[in-house]
Scaffold this active site. Structure first.
Site, PDB file in Angstrom:
ATOM      1  N   ASP A  22       0.857  -1.181   0.000  1.00 33.64           N
ATOM      2  CA  ASP A  22       0.000   0.000   0.000  1.00 33.64           C
ATOM      3  C   ASP A  22       0.894   1.232   0.000  1.00 33.64           C
ATOM      4  O   ASP A  22       1.777   1.368   0.861  1.00 33.64           O
ATOM      5  CB  ASP A  22      -0.907   0.020   1.235  1.00 33.64           C
ATOM      6  CG  ASP A  22      -1.997  -1.039   1.165  1.00 33.64           C
ATOM      7  OD1 ASP A  22      -2.042  -1.775   0.163  1.00 33.64           O
ATOM      8  OD2 ASP A  22      -2.797  -1.124   2.118  1.00 33.64           O
ATOM      9  N   ASP A  56     -15.249  -2.795  -1.269  1.00 25.15           N
ATOM     10  CA  ASP A  56     -14.844  -2.524   0.108  1.00 25.15           C
ATOM     11  C   ASP A  56     -16.097  -2.235   0.924  1.00 25.15           C
ATOM     12  O   ASP A  56     -16.910  -1.396   0.525  1.00 25.15           O
ATOM     13  CB  ASP A  56     -13.907  -1.315   0.159  1.00 25.15           C
ATOM     14  CG  ASP A  56     -12.736  -1.454  -0.822  1.00 25.15           C
ATOM     15  OD1 ASP A  56     -12.265  -2.585  -0.997  1.00 25.15           O
ATOM     16  OD2 ASP A  56     -12.316  -0.428  -1.389  1.00 25.15           O
TER      17      ASP A  56
END
Length: 239
Positions: A8, A129
């Site tokens: 990330d 998500d």
């Protein structure tokens, strides 16, 4: 089941967030390309990359770090974060990203997902998500009333390569994945589902594989913290 080590990217660094909060980022390294190469040398088959700044900005922000990663590795990588138009999709695929992940745009402009999946077969994934089963967008900052399963079913015939399902409340928390919700989603659609959020131990991976319907799992913090040994995990999944 494929294990995807996660990188990330925030401000050019490797970080992990806690439950999607940008102000709760832990920096694990300032050389994403070196980290990617280390994951490859440990034997991974894929990498999972996220441009966190891009997810909020709605456009690529950590492009230099992504390009450095792509130059360092030979295994395929999937990338999400700030990819919201065809030009950006085409750009990343032409630069070596094997698969783009469309999240926010899957809610706001589902026609683009269909168009991209037709134009680039096998190279477009949908990122879903969710908090409490409800989809969140724009870097998880905005919650919707749409249920994750309903969104997944909307792309059943689109030809997308995979769905990456992230339980936001589990992400970075080292509390284990939401196996029940991920399995339910995987059984609701024919699209391969990849689990994300909370995958923090060998037992988690074995449990996900044990469902028989989950195609992959993403892990980040556990690999950086040492709670999960990548080589051991890969060997276990091969067995």
């Amino acid at each position: 089941m494929i294990l995807y080590p996660a990188i990330d990217l925030k401000d050019g660094q490797c970080v992990r967030l806690l439950r999607g909060e940008m102000d709760k980022a832990t920096v694990f390294g300032n050389d994403p390309a070196a980290q990617a190469l280390a994951f490859q040398q440990a034997g991974c088959e894929w990498l999972h990359l996220v441009d966190l700044n891009g997810a909020f900005a709605g456009r690529p922000v950590n492009a230099a770090a992504v390009e450095a990663i792509l130059a360092a590795i030979s295994v395929p990588a999937q990338l999400g974060g700030g990819i919201r138009d065809m030009a950006t999709i085409e750009s990343w695929l032409s630069r070596g990203v094997r698969r783009v992940i469309l999240g926010t745009v899957a809610v706001e402009n589902p026609a683009l997902v269909h168009e991209a999946a037709r134009a680039f077969p096998g190279r477009v994934a949908v990122g879903i998500d969710a908090r409490q089963g409800r989809v969140a967008t724009r870097g998880w900052a905005e919650e919707t009333d749409m249920m994750a399963t309903d969104l997944a079913r909307a792309f059943e015939d689109a030809g997308v390569a995979a769905i990456i399902y992230t339980d936001i409340d589990r992400d970075g928390a080292m509390e284990g994945p939401n196996i029940a919700a991920t399995e339910a989603l995987a059984r609701a659609v024919s699209i391969p589902v990849i689990a994300s959020g909370g995958v923090s131990s060998l037992a988690d991976l074995v449990a996900l594989r044990g469902t028989g319907v989950i195609a992959g799992a993403i892990s980040g913090r556990a690999l950086y913290d040492g709670a999960l040994d990548l080589a051991e995990a890969l060997a276990t999944l091969r067995d």
